[in-house]
Design an enzyme around this catalytic site. Structure first.
Site, mmCIF file in Angstrom:
data_model
loop_
_atom_site.group_PDB
_atom_site.id
_atom_site.type_symbol
_atom_site.label_atom_id
_atom_site.label_comp_id
_atom_site.label_asym_id
_atom_site.label_seq_id
_atom_site.Cartn_x
_atom_site.Cartn_y
_atom_site.Cartn_z
ATOM 1 N N ASP A 1 14.314 38.834 42.574
ATOM 2 C CA ASP A 1 14.483 39.998 41.778
ATOM 3 C C ASP A 1 12.300 40.623 41.682
ATOM 4 O OD1 ASP A 1 16.391 38.786 40.622
ATOM 5 O OD2 ASP A 1 15.747 37.312 40.349
ATOM 6 N N GLY B 1 11.316 43.548 42.727
ATOM 7 C CA GLY B 1 12.032 44.685 42.682
ATOM 8 C C GLY B 1 11.801 45.034 43.796
ATOM 9 N N LYS B 2 12.889 45.213 45.218
ATOM 10 C CA LYS B 2 12.913 46.131 46.427
ATOM 11 C C LYS B 2 14.114 46.884 46.351
ATOM 12 C CE LYS B 2 14.663 41.352 47.943
ATOM 13 N NZ LYS B 2 13.869 40.866 46.949
ATOM 14 N N PRO C 1 17.944 33.672 31.782
ATOM 15 C CA PRO C 1 16.547 34.148 31.495
ATOM 16 C C PRO C 1 15.811 33.693 33.033
ATOM 17 C CG PRO C 1 17.215 32.297 30.666
ATOM 18 C CD PRO C 1 18.018 32.155 31.028
ATOM 19 N N HIS D 1 21.019 43.894 42.979
ATOM 20 C CA HIS D 1 20.274 44.817 42.172
ATOM 21 C C HIS D 1 20.720 46.029 41.525
ATOM 22 C CE1 HIS D 1 21.009 45.607 46.161
ATOM 23 N NE2 HIS D 1 21.418 46.217 46.102
HETATM 24 P P1 IMP Z 1 22.994 30.631 46.337
HETATM 25 O O1 IMP Z 1 21.853 32.047 46.485
HETATM 26 O O2 IMP Z 1 23.886 31.152 45.670
HETATM 27 O O3 IMP Z 1 23.682 28.999 47.091
HETATM 28 O O4 IMP Z 1 21.591 29.948 45.235
HETATM 29 C C1 IMP Z 1 20.414 29.335 45.958
HETATM 30 C C2 IMP Z 1 19.304 29.481 44.762
HETATM 31 O O5 IMP Z 1 18.626 31.105 45.318
HETATM 32 C C3 IMP Z 1 19.365 29.605 43.348
HETATM 33 O O6 IMP Z 1 18.133 28.914 42.927
HETATM 34 C C4 IMP Z 1 19.722 31.176 43.213
HETATM 35 O O7 IMP Z 1 19.190 31.416 41.693
HETATM 36 C C5 IMP Z 1 18.814 31.579 44.039
HETATM 37 N N1 IMP Z 1 18.913 32.825 44.418
HETATM 38 C C6 IMP Z 1 19.783 33.070 45.715
HETATM 39 N N2 IMP Z 1 19.828 34.886 45.638
HETATM 40 C C7 IMP Z 1 18.600 35.105 44.897
HETATM 41 C C8 IMP Z 1 18.342 36.251 44.546
HETATM 42 O O8 IMP Z 1 18.737 37.267 44.807
HETATM 43 N N3 IMP Z 1 16.671 36.568 43.400
HETATM 44 C C9 IMP Z 1 16.831 35.269 42.675
HETATM 45 N N4 IMP Z 1 17.676 34.460 42.985
HETATM 46 C C10 IMP Z 1 18.588 33.757 43.834
#
Ligand code: IMP
Length: 445
Positions: A23, A25-26, A322, A51
């Site tokens: 997150d 801002g890519k 959040p 995104h």
């Molecule tokens: P998973 O990718 O669903 O297995 O989640 C594993 C961890 O990575 C969790 O804490 C998610 O909230 C975090 N996560 C996965 N993809 C993103 C993303 O694109 N942005 C922020 N957090 C992510």
């Protein structure tokens, strides 16, 4: 016969990767850089990424489709390293079509792995079970990402996108996947106290075949496609999903996602060697955020954290959760820049820090309690990082809103000094500063 595709000439391609926990801002940076490239490609992750893009005045969330799709006509490639939930992919394609976006350039690797309903159920029951008294609930997005990558490594229970096009083979593979997984999922569910209905393999195979048929014109060998483009001197923009501190090898394991999110994932995730890259843009926010569980040394639990969350609209695109908010962690960013070989930094959300009073940045960690030794090395371990204390440097803040700044000279001196301090600490130049969500709210340095 396929035309011979020789080695790439000058490196002309670029990568955009996140240097924190996602997150950063890519999406905006990709959107800006896509204009200067001929194709965009995803190499990792799945529908866990998110995104928001504004199409025709409405905000729209993309999860699997590269955000570069908004540049009509350019190939938008979902590489073999991505795990594809075909239900979600088609929902996104339909959503874009309904808004009049031309998604004709979208193609998917026949070797990308499929996220099935079994993976999503498994993700859910594992998280439920972990939530029962354990401290190691990962807080996943429950989109089946981890189980799909685990099955890719298992091989015997995996299904690839190309398999969707061969009904007999697909049935066999779904059947086998069910054999390995159905009982285990039901059992995990029972132990977690949740009722799960594991759909029969016949229904899953029939649905996947239907979805595969709709995707048929888009399914291809993306490795040859990418090398063909590169051999013609075209520039490809590789979009990293998730972020370096969530990388399965280099992140805060086990509180990470299951894929290679750093630029080193481009090779395995697309078949394109790193020497094709001219630049690696590391995207970082002016502060830190994290969704889900896991350590975050600079986390704020006070009013300043709430202010940053509200000003930065820090709520998850994928789950609406959040986000946890904290000060900038320069130790972490410098580590990520190193792992990625970042050639420049894109600093986003600088406008959010206006009016916050003095700004803090973490420049070292104290290990082993209050009087313990300090280190300026990152600790890429989810448990040990949870035990460090941040050592802060305080920098003067800035009061005036900066959303209208278009050059570094337009920034108040403390904001410009903050940018210089980041460059100096990380050892990589800042090439772009974002001061708002709009395309025009960008300073190219
Ligand atoms: P998973 O990718 O669903 O297995 O989640 C594993 C961890 O990575 C969790 O804490 C998610 O909230 C975090 N996560 C996965 N993809 C993103 C993303 O694109 N942005 C922020 N957090 C992510």
């Amino acid at each position: 016969m396929t035309a011979h595709i020789g080695p790439a000439g000058d490196p002309r391609s670029s990568a955009v990767v996140g240097l924190q926990w996602g997150d950063e801002g890519k999406g905006k940076v990709v959107d800006l850089l896509a204009a200067e490239h001929d194709a965009v490609a995803r190499f990792n992750g799945g529908a866990n990424a998110g995104h928001s893009v504004v199409v025709g005045g409405t905000r729209f969330s993309l999860h699997l489709i590269p955000s570069g799709i908004l540049h009509p006509g350019k190939p938008a490639i979902v590489g073999n390293g991505v795990v594809v939930d075909p239900e979600r992919l088609l929902e996104e394609i339909d959503g874009l079509a309904a808004r009049g976006v031309d998604a004709s350039g979208l193609v998917v690797s026949d070797r990308a792995h499929v996220v099935t309903p079994y993976h999503k159920l498994e993700d859910q029951v594992r998280e439920e079970l972990l939530s029962k008294g354990s401290t190691e609930q990962i807080g996943t997005t429950r989109r089946g990402i981890g189980p799909a990558y685990a099955d890719k490594a298992q091989r015997s229970s995996a299904i690839r996108v190309g398999d969707l096009l061969d009904v007999a083979l697909l049935r066999e593979r779904v059947e086998r996947s069910w054999t390995f997984k159905a009982e285990a999922i039901a059992d995990l569910g029972a132990r977690a106290g949740v009722t799960v209905e594991v759909p029969p393999p016949s229904a899953v195979a029939a649905r996947l075949a239907e979805l595969g048929e709709r995707l048929r014109p888009r399914i291809t060998d993306t490795t040859y496609l990418l090398h063909g483009l590169i051999a013609q001197g075209k520039r490809v923009l590789f979009e990293g999903a998730n972020a370096t501190l969530l990388d399965v090898d280099h992140g805060t394991y086990p509180f990470v996602t299951a894929s290679s999110c750093a630029a080193s994932g481009i090779g395995p995730g697309t078949g394109v060697p790193e020497r094709c890259l001219r630049q690696v843009v590391g995207v970082m926010k002016a502060y830190s955020t994290r969704v889900g569980r896991g350590p975050m040394p600079t986390e704020l639990h006070d009013e300043r954290g709430n202010r940053i969350r509200e000003r930065g609209r820090e709520y998850g695109t994928t789950t609406g959760r959040p986000r946890r908010v904290g000060w900038l962690d320069l130790v972490a960013v410098r580590y990520s820049a190193m792992v990625n070989g970042a050639t420049s930094l894109a600093l986003t959300m600088l406008d959010v820090l206006a009016g916050m009073g003095p700004i803090r940045a973490c420049v070292a960690y104290r290990t082993g309690g209050g009087g313990g030794a300090a280190t300026d090395r990152f600790v890429p371990d989810g448990v040990r990082l949870g035990r460090v204390e941040p050592v802060y440097e305080e920098l003067p803040g800035f009061e005036a809103e900066i959303a209208g700044a278009r050059t570094i000279a337009d920034l108040p001196e403390p904001a410009a000094a903050f940018v210089r301090r980041i460059e100096e600490f990380v050892g990589v130049r800042v090439g772009l500063v974002s001061v708002g969500p709009g395309r025009e709210q960008t300073i190219r340095v």
